[in-house]
Design a protein around this motif. Sequence first.
Motif, PDB file in Angstrom:
ATOM      1  N   ASP A   1     -37.629  21.325-102.031  1.00  0.00           N
ATOM      2  CA  ASP A   1     -36.890  22.323-101.421  1.00  0.00           C
ATOM      3  C   ASP A   1     -36.197  23.409-102.360  1.00  0.00           C
ATOM      4  OD1 ASP A   1     -37.673  21.830 -98.548  1.00  0.00           O
ATOM      5  OD2 ASP A   1     -36.260  20.066 -98.744  1.00  0.00           O
ATOM      6  N   TYR A   2     -36.103  22.963-103.703  1.00  0.00           N
ATOM      7  CA  TYR A   2     -35.481  23.794-104.641  1.00  0.00           C
ATOM      8  C   TYR A   2     -36.458  24.991-104.808  1.00  0.00           C
ATOM      9  CZ  TYR A   2     -31.680  20.731-105.706  1.00  0.00           C
ATOM     10  OH  TYR A   2     -30.692  19.822-105.680  1.00  0.00           O
ATOM     11  N   SER A   3     -36.159  26.299-104.797  1.00  0.00           N
ATOM     12  CA  SER A   3     -36.943  27.407-105.016  1.00  0.00           C
ATOM     13  C   SER A   3     -36.051  28.798-105.766  1.00  0.00           C
ATOM     14  CB  SER A   3     -37.702  27.695-103.937  1.00  0.00           C
ATOM     15  OG  SER A   3     -38.674  28.868-104.113  1.00  0.00           O
TER      16      SER A   3
ATOM     17  N   LEU B   1     -28.154  23.553-113.880  1.00  0.00           N
ATOM     18  CA  LEU B   1     -27.525  23.203-112.691  1.00  0.00           C
ATOM     19  C   LEU B   1     -28.175  24.086-111.397  1.00  0.00           C
ATOM     20  CD1 LEU B   1     -25.205  21.812-111.244  1.00  0.00           C
ATOM     21  CD2 LEU B   1     -23.761  23.809-111.769  1.00  0.00           C
ATOM     22  N   GLY B   2     -28.850  22.956-110.332  1.00  0.00           N
ATOM     23  CA  GLY B   2     -29.553  23.580-109.330  1.00  0.00           C
ATOM     24  C   GLY B   2     -28.614  23.164-108.017  1.00  0.00           C
ATOM     25  N   ALA B   3     -28.915  23.773-107.042  1.00  0.00           N
ATOM     26  CA  ALA B   3     -28.066  23.321-105.905  1.00  0.00           C
ATOM     27  C   ALA B   3     -28.704  24.009-104.608  1.00  0.00           C
ATOM     28  CB  ALA B   3     -26.465  23.554-105.685  1.00  0.00           C
ATOM     29  N   LEU B   4     -28.658  23.489-103.604  1.00  0.00           N
ATOM     30  CA  LEU B   4     -28.965  23.999-102.214  1.00  0.00           C
ATOM     31  C   LEU B   4     -28.213  23.583-101.020  1.00  0.00           C
ATOM     32  CD1 LEU B   4     -31.115  22.052-100.240  1.00  0.00           C
ATOM     33  CD2 LEU B   4     -32.444  22.155-102.159  1.00  0.00           C
ATOM     34  N   LEU B   5     -28.410  24.538-100.071  1.00  0.00           N
ATOM     35  CA  LEU B   5     -27.675  24.207 -98.685  1.00  0.00           C
ATOM     36  C   LEU B   5     -28.893  24.624 -97.487  1.00  0.00           C
ATOM     37  CD1 LEU B   5     -25.106  23.472 -97.326  1.00  0.00           C
ATOM     38  CD2 LEU B   5     -24.879  25.924 -96.885  1.00  0.00           C
ATOM     39  N   GLN B   6     -28.996  23.694 -96.810  1.00  0.00           N
ATOM     40  CA  GLN B   6     -30.386  23.390 -95.836  1.00  0.00           C
ATOM     41  C   GLN B   6     -29.365  23.363 -94.406  1.00  0.00           C
ATOM     42  OE1 GLN B   6     -33.554  20.210 -95.630  1.00  0.00           O
ATOM     43  NE2 GLN B   6     -34.613  22.114 -96.659  1.00  0.00           N
ATOM     44  N   HIS B   7     -29.812  24.214 -93.534  1.00  0.00           N
ATOM     45  CA  HIS B   7     -29.069  24.060 -92.378  1.00  0.00           C
ATOM     46  C   HIS B   7     -30.243  24.247 -91.214  1.00  0.00           C
ATOM     47  CE1 HIS B   7     -25.952  24.184 -89.085  1.00  0.00           C
ATOM     48  NE2 HIS B   7     -26.701  25.514 -88.663  1.00  0.00           N
ATOM     49  N   GLU B   8     -30.178  23.448 -89.983  1.00  0.00           N
ATOM     50  CA  GLU B   8     -31.206  23.436 -88.944  1.00  0.00           C
ATOM     51  C   GLU B   8     -30.452  24.464 -87.914  1.00  0.00           C
ATOM     52  OE1 GLU B   8     -33.541  20.662 -85.899  1.00  0.00           O
ATOM     53  OE2 GLU B   8     -32.026  19.902 -87.179  1.00  0.00           O
ATOM     54  N   VAL B   9     -30.590  25.662 -87.809  1.00  0.00           N
ATOM     55  CA  VAL B   9     -30.084  26.630 -86.950  1.00  0.00           C
ATOM     56  C   VAL B   9     -30.580  26.375 -85.508  1.00  0.00           C
ATOM     57  CG1 VAL B   9     -29.993  28.576 -88.767  1.00  0.00           C
ATOM     58  CG2 VAL B   9     -31.961  28.466 -87.424  1.00  0.00           C
TER      59      VAL B   9
ATOM     60  N   ILE C   1     -31.074  27.732 -98.476  1.00  0.00           N
ATOM     61  CA  ILE C   1     -30.515  28.787 -99.631  1.00  0.00           C
ATOM     62  C   ILE C   1     -30.448  27.813-100.850  1.00  0.00           C
ATOM     63  CG2 ILE C   1     -28.666  30.312-100.463  1.00  0.00           C
ATOM     64  CD1 ILE C   1     -28.095  30.855 -97.468  1.00  0.00           C
ATOM     65  N   SER C   2     -31.098  28.271-101.977  1.00  0.00           N
ATOM     66  CA  SER C   2     -30.990  27.513-103.247  1.00  0.00           C
ATOM     67  C   SER C   2     -30.697  28.419-104.359  1.00  0.00           C
ATOM     68  CB  SER C   2     -32.102  26.645-103.498  1.00  0.00           C
ATOM     69  OG  SER C   2     -33.572  27.591-103.584  1.00  0.00           O
ATOM     70  N   GLY C   3     -30.170  27.769-105.296  1.00  0.00           N
ATOM     71  CA  GLY C   3     -29.936  28.551-106.694  1.00  0.00           C
ATOM     72  C   GLY C   3     -30.036  27.608-108.071  1.00  0.00           C
ATOM     73  N   GLU C   4     -30.065  28.309-108.922  1.00  0.00           N
ATOM     74  CA  GLU C   4     -29.978  27.597-110.475  1.00  0.00           C
ATOM     75  C   GLU C   4     -29.403  28.515-111.379  1.00  0.00           C
ATOM     76  OE1 GLU C   4     -33.581  25.173-112.387  1.00  0.00           O
ATOM     77  OE2 GLU C   4     -33.536  27.128-113.295  1.00  0.00           O
ATOM     78  N   VAL C   5     -28.453  27.836-112.215  1.00  0.00           N
ATOM     79  CA  VAL C   5     -27.726  28.485-113.261  1.00  0.00           C
ATOM     80  C   VAL C   5     -28.001  27.660-114.490  1.00  0.00           C
ATOM     81  CG1 VAL C   5     -25.727  27.373-112.554  1.00  0.00           C
ATOM     82  CG2 VAL C   5     -25.519  29.591-113.853  1.00  0.00           C
ATOM     83  N   ASP C   6     -27.921  28.397-115.552  1.00  0.00           N
ATOM     84  CA  ASP C   6     -27.892  27.573-117.016  1.00  0.00           C
ATOM     85  C   ASP C   6     -26.416  27.703-117.572  1.00  0.00           C
ATOM     86  OD1 ASP C   6     -28.273  26.833-119.495  1.00  0.00           O
ATOM     87  OD2 ASP C   6     -29.974  27.937-120.095  1.00  0.00           O
ATOM     88  N   ILE C   7     -25.670  26.563-117.406  1.00  0.00           N
ATOM     89  CA  ILE C   7     -24.342  26.602-117.807  1.00  0.00           C
ATOM     90  C   ILE C   7     -24.171  26.711-119.084  1.00  0.00           C
ATOM     91  CG2 ILE C   7     -23.873  25.263-115.850  1.00  0.00           C
ATOM     92  CD1 ILE C   7     -23.607  22.577-117.387  1.00  0.00           C
TER      93      ILE C   7
END
Length: 276
Positions: A22-24, A237-245, A253-259
Amino acid sequence: MTHGPGLFSDIGKKPRDLLTRDYSSDHKFSVYTFSSAGVALTSTAVKKGSLSTGDVAALYQYKKTFFNVKVDTESNISTTITFTDLLPSANAIASFKVPDYNSGKLEIQYFHDHATFTAAAALTRSPGIDFTGTIGTRTIALGVEASFDTSSGNFSRYTAGISVTKADAYASVILSDKGDTIQGSYIHHLDELKKSAAVADVIRRFSTNENTFTVGGSCAIDHLTTMKAKLNNHGKLGALLQHEVIPNSVVTISGEVDIKALDKTPRFGLAVALKP
């Protein structure tokens, strides 16, 4: 099919899925529908930067045979036919792609209470042949994987792995790249329903003396929302939020950043899956 150790591809799958699934960084929209004839249809559109692609897939079951046909935007047609229980405890899987007539492949899977075996070969004049074998139980499994090149008469790839499964934990070790890479993974479930978990993954490449260490986890905020995060020693660093609407329909919604390089633009992805 049985209560045995599962396929070799299952070794390490649980922690791998938690860290990657699910990371994308793409924008993806999928719609699942079912026809009155029992055909499951999936329409998917994906936008990668300025490039947009899409495909339509159909899955149909006739008795114990499954037909999966996928058509992409470049008019490539991929077909997979799975014959379950073709023989006692055995599956046969045939796949091919049009217009690439050299893409045909045949795979045989055999399941036993204490062992599984697979063999797959490309339908060409000098095919590569892939073998896997796994022995054990659902608690502990030991497996090997190898690829044999019939044109050269050499093994082009071999891998070995072991996994241990407990009620609240899972661990695996995989030796790949002809012994050049070792990967150890561990996942620990924090609740009885296994909706929250912590995971650690270590990869060591001997030829380059390179190590990659990744930690992550998932947390069920409520019965409709899940949050996941991961961080490796290279600063990704990656993170995502998954919601069953609505029931069976999920927004991710996912994101990745290079700290270690905060001046770089973060990557963001959005996926919408609508199911009836």
